[in-house]
Motif scaffolding. Sequence first.
Motif, PDB file in Angstrom:
ATOM      1  N   THR A 183       0.598  -1.243  -0.135  1.00 19.88           N
ATOM      2  CA  THR A 183      -0.640   0.159  -0.037  1.00 19.88           C
ATOM      3  C   THR A 183       0.918   1.172  -0.132  1.00 19.88           C
ATOM      4  O   THR A 183       1.986   0.725   0.494  1.00 19.88           O
ATOM      5  CB  THR A 183      -0.918   0.116   1.544  1.00 19.88           C
ATOM      6  N   ALA A 194      -5.848   7.935  -7.173  1.00 18.71           N
ATOM      7  CA  ALA A 194      -6.960   7.986  -6.560  1.00 18.71           C
ATOM      8  C   ALA A 194      -6.841   7.720  -4.758  1.00 18.71           C
ATOM      9  O   ALA A 194      -5.441   7.028  -5.364  1.00 18.71           O
ATOM     10  CB  ALA A 194      -7.605   6.920  -7.369  1.00 18.71           C
ATOM     11  N   ASP A 195      -6.955   8.229  -4.305  1.00 19.92           N
ATOM     12  CA  ASP A 195      -6.762   7.447  -2.528  1.00 19.92           C
ATOM     13  C   ASP A 195      -8.276   7.036  -1.924  1.00 19.92           C
ATOM     14  O   ASP A 195      -9.218   7.772  -2.356  1.00 19.92           O
ATOM     15  CB  ASP A 195      -6.831   8.999  -2.346  1.00 19.92           C
ATOM     16  N   GLY A 196      -7.621   5.106  -2.201  1.00 19.00           N
ATOM     17  CA  GLY A 196      -8.998   4.501  -1.476  1.00 19.00           C
ATOM     18  C   GLY A 196      -8.407   3.996  -0.273  1.00 19.00           C
ATOM     19  O   GLY A 196      -7.664   4.225   0.417  1.00 19.00           O
ATOM     20  N   GLU A 197      -9.300   3.264   0.567  1.00 21.99           N
ATOM     21  CA  GLU A 197      -8.966   2.013   1.357  1.00 21.99           C
ATOM     22  C   GLU A 197      -7.141   1.133   0.983  1.00 21.99           C
ATOM     23  O   GLU A 197      -6.794   1.072   1.777  1.00 21.99           O
ATOM     24  CB  GLU A 197     -10.150   1.153   1.464  1.00 21.99           C
ATOM     25  N   SER A 241      -2.993   5.112  -5.390  1.00 19.81           N
ATOM     26  CA  SER A 241      -3.134   4.440  -7.003  1.00 19.81           C
ATOM     27  C   SER A 241      -3.273   5.497  -8.599  1.00 19.81           C
ATOM     28  O   SER A 241      -3.858   6.279  -7.709  1.00 19.81           O
ATOM     29  CB  SER A 241      -4.458   2.848  -7.220  1.00 19.81           C
ATOM     30  N   ARG A 298      -3.929   6.253 -11.590  1.00 18.73           N
ATOM     31  CA  ARG A 298      -5.516   6.308 -12.855  1.00 18.73           C
ATOM     32  C   ARG A 298      -5.148   6.532 -13.834  1.00 18.73           C
ATOM     33  O   ARG A 298      -5.772   6.005 -14.958  1.00 18.73           O
ATOM     34  CB  ARG A 298      -6.883   7.580 -12.029  1.00 18.73           C
TER      35      ARG A 298
END
Length: 176
Positions: A143, A166-169, A173, A175
């Motif tokens: 991560t 992108a900022d997620g759980e 990542s 894009r």
Amino acid sequence: MSDGEWVEDEWDGTLAEGLARRAGLDPSDLASFENVTGRSDLEAAVTELVEALGGAVEYTESADSASEAHLIVARVHLRLRESALKLVEHAVALAVALALLNPGGLVNAVQLVQTVHDAATILSPAEREAARLIRENRRRGITTSREDLAPFGVDVDSLIARGVLADGEGGLSVRA
């Protein structure tokens, strides 16, 4: 050699011819390209692309001996990261082939290299390196957090707003 490593190479001739040769363009096509007039615009566009990707191009005069001084040609010294070098090599090989198609082909070849330049420079060199780290980490199942990108000095919020990251759980990542 990894994509982030620097490649240094040199050859006699022009930048475009040397890069096209590295990409495997047919020697007979390269010989035909030598007869194309107005190649300096393509050379300038290729130099700008290399420099925009963080590389360097230097030219020196080259002659093997004093008796050959009248045969001076340019010696090209190139330094570029491996990942960027592949992009430049293939773009230049395509541009040289395009320049050989018809009399107006050189204009199209210059436009092609300029388009590659514009697309490749959407991200700064630091932003490209940060994106590369995120991709490498994801391939390894690691991560990537905002703090991991601090050494790159990039504005993560801006990259997210521009649709690059992108900022997620699962962390950051790429894009784009």
